[in-house]
Design an enzyme around this catalytic site. Sequence first.
Site, short mmCIF file in Angstrom:
data_model
loop_
_atom_site.label_atom_id
_atom_site.label_comp_id
_atom_site.label_asym_id
_atom_site.label_seq_id
_atom_site.Cartn_x
_atom_site.Cartn_y
_atom_site.Cartn_z
NE ARG A 1 -2.07 -0.92 3.53
CZ ARG A 1 -2.33 -1.22 4.84
NH1 ARG A 1 -3.49 -0.90 5.28
NH2 ARG A 1 -1.26 -1.51 5.69
CG HIS B 1 11.22 -20.45 9.33
ND1 HIS B 1 10.16 -20.42 10.37
CD2 HIS B 1 12.40 -20.43 10.00
CE1 HIS B 1 10.74 -20.00 11.46
NE2 HIS B 1 11.82 -20.19 11.25
CD GLU C 1 12.16 -17.85 19.30
OE1 GLU C 1 12.39 -17.04 18.68
OE2 GLU C 1 10.87 -18.12 19.74
CG ASP D 1 4.64 -18.09 17.36
OD1 ASP D 1 4.37 -17.93 16.20
OD2 ASP D 1 5.99 -17.95 18.14
CG HIS E 1 8.40 -23.88 13.86
ND1 HIS E 1 8.14 -23.52 12.56
CD2 HIS E 1 8.64 -22.46 14.46
CE1 HIS E 1 7.86 -22.42 12.05
NE2 HIS E 1 8.20 -21.72 13.27
CE LYS F 1 8.28 -15.50 20.77
NZ LYS F 1 9.05 -16.03 19.67
CE LYS G 1 17.83 -18.55 16.86
NZ LYS G 1 16.34 -18.51 16.83
C1 BG6 Z 1 8.47 -18.15 13.73
C2 BG6 Z 1 7.64 -17.51 14.87
O1 BG6 Z 1 7.71 -19.03 13.20
O2 BG6 Z 1 9.60 -18.74 14.47
C3 BG6 Z 1 8.49 -16.71 15.98
O3 BG6 Z 1 6.58 -16.98 14.96
C4 BG6 Z 1 9.79 -17.34 16.31
O4 BG6 Z 1 7.81 -16.49 17.27
C5 BG6 Z 1 10.26 -17.87 14.90
O5 BG6 Z 1 10.70 -16.25 16.79
C6 BG6 Z 1 11.74 -18.70 15.48
O6 BG6 Z 1 12.41 -18.96 14.28
P1 BG6 Z 1 14.10 -19.57 14.29
O7 BG6 Z 1 14.31 -19.72 13.01
O8 BG6 Z 1 14.71 -18.15 14.81
O9 BG6 Z 1 14.26 -20.46 15.13
#
Ligand code: BG6
Length: 518
Positions: free
Chosen positions: A50, A186, A224, A243, A248, A348, A353
Amino acid sequence: MEKQKRPGSAAFVIFGAAGDLAWRKLIPALYNLYLDSWMPDQFLVLGVDRSDMSDSKFRDHLRKGVDQFSRRGKSESKEWSAFAENLFYLKADLRKDETYNDLSKRLSSQDKKWDTHANRIFYLAVPPSMIESITEGLAKAKLHKDRERARVVVEKPFGHDLESAKKLNQHLTSEFKESQLFRIDHYLGKETVQNILAFRFGNSMFEPIWNRQHIDHVQITVAERVGVGHRGGYYEQAGALRDMIQNHLLQILCLIAMEAPVTFDANEVRNKKVDVLHAIRPIFPEQVHHMAARGQYGGGWIEGEHVPAYRSEPDVAEGSDTETYASVKFYVDNWRWQGVPFYLRTGKRMPVKTSEVVIQFRPVPHQTFPAAALLDWRPNRLLIAIQPEEGILLRFGVKHPGPSIHLSPVMMQFYYREAFKAKPPEAYETLLLDVMWGDATLFMRADQSEAAWSVIAPVLEVWGSVKSTDFPNYPAGSWGPEEADILIAQDGNTWVVPTLLQCREDIAVCSVTTELES
Ligand code: BG6
């Protein structure tokens, strides 16, 4: 599909191109594919959003993202300029039909220029509320008609619960064929996650012991260090279970637990994963309190820095009941896994991490050695480190040198960075290349995402209806709430502390630390 060669000509249309995802992930990934000579000879990226922006402003904005987030660091002017020539921007209202008609004209004229029918990849980097209007717009402009070449990439969250995921799937499949839909998780693009398949099905050694006779339990941790940051608005509606666990962590569980696919074909691999989700034992509402634990971080200290409580983060309600930590115990009711607990946890504001899978093997059926020899004895353990260190470690016992028999645990280690001396590609690079190839193996199929929602539905329901009374219940910088320790302790187990990932500089010292501490 020929995956050794560059994919054919491609037009990427990114809806929501002025947003964070394009800036941090998509463009850095496409740029790295370009540098590695994986981008097609003919390609363009058309950002649609936009805000008002010229092509050159769009390019400058994206370059800043690449400089900050590319695995290669700052971009070189010559290479960036050559890549950026293919980036364009279109200011448009995504709710108007004319946007899609304009798009259609633009893509057709590009095809004419290239003298080909390019793949058209429509990437929905937009909030879930926009998905329906964009896909309807595409369909009205007949941009979905070429079943081979038109592809739609949908980001998570894919629905909010089982009902909304079903509705979304119905909507998408009413306009597109399932083979045109690429639902991104991902994690599946991460090199080490894919390596679980290679490790399990490319070697004969582990398969005979990959079952309930030999495996005591499995732990999957995705921790994380960051808090919720500027995503409070989204996270308040999501929480850790939606989430992370729904997608994942359950995907990783599927890769660990699935049967061997007959071929490495998208549907075959996904069928085997769905089988696992279907075999997960339903959790009844009255069992939720001892099968799952939730937490929310309070203020605390991470690496000497004071960090605020979740409830003090921007866009988070003062008395928020959203969980920032979740752990769940699952059982997979089939011949291979009957009775083996799979413990999943994510949070979190943890101390580090790290994402890793621990496969803990059963003790030997009978101890040959006297108790004095076993003071340091530890069960065999396979550790699959997904990030930030990427590797596989195997723990076993050996005789400590000396006149008496004394067993000591040692580690056998494989690290990607040592074995291959190269940084593996980012998850989005792998996934975007697969979309260009039209290979959906690493993407979620409709039934798979629905099955994952069904698995967590009872926990969602109970947590949604019974407010937590003790939030915040873990300080930032800790490993989560006491309930999570109790959850695993009920079975006589403990969470494995991922110490090894903190001392990457010295692997030898590191693995010893891991041994002693867990
Ligand atoms: C995302 C979540 O799908 O994955 C986030 O929405 C999270 O909250 C992230 O921080 C973590 O991804 P990665 O690749 O950093 O482990």
